[in-house]
Design a protein around this motif. Sequence first.
Motif, PDB file in Angstrom:
ATOM      1  N   GLU A   1      -9.792   3.932   0.218  1.00  0.00           N
ATOM      2  CA  GLU A   1      -9.644   2.562  -0.276  1.00  0.00           C
ATOM      3  C   GLU A   1     -10.979   1.882  -0.570  1.00  0.00           C
ATOM      4  O   GLU A   1     -11.053   1.009  -1.438  1.00  0.00           O
ATOM      5  CB  GLU A   1      -8.846   1.713   0.727  1.00  0.00           C
ATOM      6  CG  GLU A   1      -7.349   1.777   0.497  1.00  0.00           C
ATOM      7  CD  GLU A   1      -6.577   0.809   1.357  1.00  0.00           C
ATOM      8  OE1 GLU A   1      -5.567   0.276   0.874  1.00  0.00           O
ATOM      9  OE2 GLU A   1      -6.970   0.603   2.514  1.00  0.00           O
TER      10      GLU A   1
ATOM     11  N   ILE B   1      -9.728   3.478  -4.613  1.00  0.00           N
ATOM     12  CA  ILE B   1      -8.391   2.901  -4.803  1.00  0.00           C
ATOM     13  C   ILE B   1      -8.531   1.415  -5.102  1.00  0.00           C
ATOM     14  O   ILE B   1      -9.249   0.697  -4.407  1.00  0.00           O
ATOM     15  CB  ILE B   1      -7.504   3.131  -3.566  1.00  0.00           C
ATOM     16  CG1 ILE B   1      -7.303   4.635  -3.360  1.00  0.00           C
ATOM     17  CG2 ILE B   1      -6.150   2.437  -3.725  1.00  0.00           C
ATOM     18  CD1 ILE B   1      -6.477   4.988  -2.150  1.00  0.00           C
TER      19      ILE B   1
ATOM     20  N   LEU C   1      -5.228   7.199   3.190  1.00  0.00           N
ATOM     21  CA  LEU C   1      -5.335   6.063   2.275  1.00  0.00           C
ATOM     22  C   LEU C   1      -6.556   5.210   2.608  1.00  0.00           C
ATOM     23  O   LEU C   1      -7.334   4.848   1.710  1.00  0.00           O
ATOM     24  CB  LEU C   1      -4.066   5.214   2.349  1.00  0.00           C
ATOM     25  CG  LEU C   1      -4.062   3.967   1.455  1.00  0.00           C
ATOM     26  CD1 LEU C   1      -3.941   4.364   0.003  1.00  0.00           C
ATOM     27  CD2 LEU C   1      -2.929   3.020   1.850  1.00  0.00           C
ATOM     28  N   GLU C   2      -6.738   4.864   3.881  1.00  0.00           N
ATOM     29  CA  GLU C   2      -7.848   4.004   4.262  1.00  0.00           C
ATOM     30  C   GLU C   2      -9.196   4.651   3.949  1.00  0.00           C
ATOM     31  O   GLU C   2     -10.163   3.950   3.623  1.00  0.00           O
ATOM     32  CB  GLU C   2      -7.760   3.670   5.751  1.00  0.00           C
ATOM     33  CG  GLU C   2      -6.567   2.792   6.105  1.00  0.00           C
ATOM     34  CD  GLU C   2      -6.547   2.413   7.564  1.00  0.00           C
ATOM     35  OE1 GLU C   2      -7.446   2.890   8.310  1.00  0.00           O
ATOM     36  OE2 GLU C   2      -5.648   1.671   7.979  1.00  0.00           O
TER      37      GLU C   2
ATOM     38  N   ARG D   1       0.836  -1.204   0.000  1.00  0.00           N
ATOM     39  CA  ARG D   1       0.000   0.000   0.000  1.00  0.00           C
ATOM     40  C   ARG D   1       0.866   1.247   0.000  1.00  0.00           C
ATOM     41  O   ARG D   1       1.992   1.238   0.491  1.00  0.00           O
ATOM     42  CB  ARG D   1      -0.927  -0.030   1.216  1.00  0.00           C
ATOM     43  CG  ARG D   1      -1.775  -1.285   1.282  1.00  0.00           C
ATOM     44  CD  ARG D   1      -2.368  -1.482   2.653  1.00  0.00           C
ATOM     45  NE  ARG D   1      -3.464  -0.561   2.913  1.00  0.00           N
ATOM     46  CZ  ARG D   1      -3.669   0.034   4.080  1.00  0.00           C
ATOM     47  NH1 ARG D   1      -2.826  -0.166   5.074  1.00  0.00           N
ATOM     48  NH2 ARG D   1      -4.700   0.841   4.240  1.00  0.00           N
ATOM     49  N   LEU D   2       0.321   2.292  -0.535  1.00  0.00           N
ATOM     50  CA  LEU D   2       1.017   3.570  -0.545  1.00  0.00           C
ATOM     51  C   LEU D   2       1.095   4.136   0.870  1.00  0.00           C
ATOM     52  O   LEU D   2       0.141   4.031   1.645  1.00  0.00           O
ATOM     53  CB  LEU D   2       0.291   4.567  -1.447  1.00  0.00           C
ATOM     54  CG  LEU D   2       0.298   4.278  -2.947  1.00  0.00           C
ATOM     55  CD1 LEU D   2      -0.623   5.256  -3.658  1.00  0.00           C
ATOM     56  CD2 LEU D   2       1.701   4.368  -3.505  1.00  0.00           C
ATOM     57  N   ASP D   3       2.201   4.738   1.181  1.00  0.00           N
ATOM     58  CA  ASP D   3       2.384   5.374   2.485  1.00  0.00           C
ATOM     59  C   ASP D   3       2.007   6.843   2.361  1.00  0.00           C
ATOM     60  O   ASP D   3       2.867   7.726   2.297  1.00  0.00           O
ATOM     61  CB  ASP D   3       3.830   5.206   2.954  1.00  0.00           C
ATOM     62  CG  ASP D   3       4.042   5.755   4.359  1.00  0.00           C
ATOM     63  OD1 ASP D   3       3.037   5.964   5.074  1.00  0.00           O
ATOM     64  OD2 ASP D   3       5.207   5.981   4.738  1.00  0.00           O
TER      65      ASP D   3
ATOM     66  N   LEU E   1      -3.569  12.456  -1.246  1.00  0.00           N
ATOM     67  CA  LEU E   1      -4.827  12.132  -1.904  1.00  0.00           C
ATOM     68  C   LEU E   1      -5.828  13.226  -1.594  1.00  0.00           C
ATOM     69  O   LEU E   1      -6.017  13.584  -0.420  1.00  0.00           O
ATOM     70  CB  LEU E   1      -5.345  10.776  -1.416  1.00  0.00           C
ATOM     71  CG  LEU E   1      -4.361   9.599  -1.538  1.00  0.00           C
ATOM     72  CD1 LEU E   1      -4.970   8.343  -0.938  1.00  0.00           C
ATOM     73  CD2 LEU E   1      -3.954   9.374  -2.975  1.00  0.00           C
TER      74      LEU E   1
END
Length: 303
Positions: free
Chosen positions: A102, A106, A98-99, A92-94, A184
Amino acid sequence: METVVLDETATGGQAGTASRIENYLGFPSGISGAELAERAVIQARKFGARFAVPAKATSIERSNAHYTVRLDDAPPVTARSVVIATGARYRRLDVPRLEHFEQMSIYYAASQAEALLCRDDPVAIVGGGNSAGQAAVFLSRHAAQVTLIVRERDLGEHMSRYLVDQIGRIANVHVMLGTEVRELLGDQALDAVAVADRQTRTRRVIRARALFVFIGVTPCTDWLSGLVDLDDHGFVRTGQQPRRATDGGAEAETGWLPSVLETSQPGMFAVGDARSGSTKRVAAAVGEGAMAIRLALERMQSM
């Protein structure tokens, strides 16, 4: 056969977290991963399988033609045959939030289902290997604009030349070399990604309603404690792939050879994403699982 299924978190693995599976045989309208996993559990219990969830396997050892799986916070389980179906985790991208994105924006695969979801939208792809290149070519037929974000300065460093040439001829695919995702952007769904040049640190914002991530996977095989032969990336070798000798010695003396899904240990099989060379698809993993049980029965009868 008395079958026990051990799972650390929940049945279904990565497939169980999919919002919609559109390409599984028998479900032309699609089915959620959670529902597919739930139906699978009901069917398996119908045939006598017992489930232990949560049950985290921490190690495994072999003694006297039996395997002992040691668990975290539970007594060990001993069996004559073991099927490894522990899968792999997508890298996964750091990046922050992100979560949050997702669940809706994503993706870690680019199939027809994902293409339909982002039709006529701008999308971004992260990765410089063949998987990213193939996704760019495929998505260019559906998305309005495809931005390929690559850390390397040369697209051909990890990508096959035929893909590099093909991408260069597609008008709506834009390649950004030496670049990485930093942020993001969006409220509920993704609107854009902020990227930065790795050398100059120049920041740019790229419109994207979907982000596809192809930066590799990490197999969940560390619990195997070196018992079976792994490839250079940590996936379990099966069948006639190059392997080390088994620890027992008796198999080598009797001319034992592993079956197609069998590991370097007799009676121990690997299926799905954890297996070296697998296709990383739900239907393929299900088929391998059914095949492995048949092979396990044959192995036990011959031992």
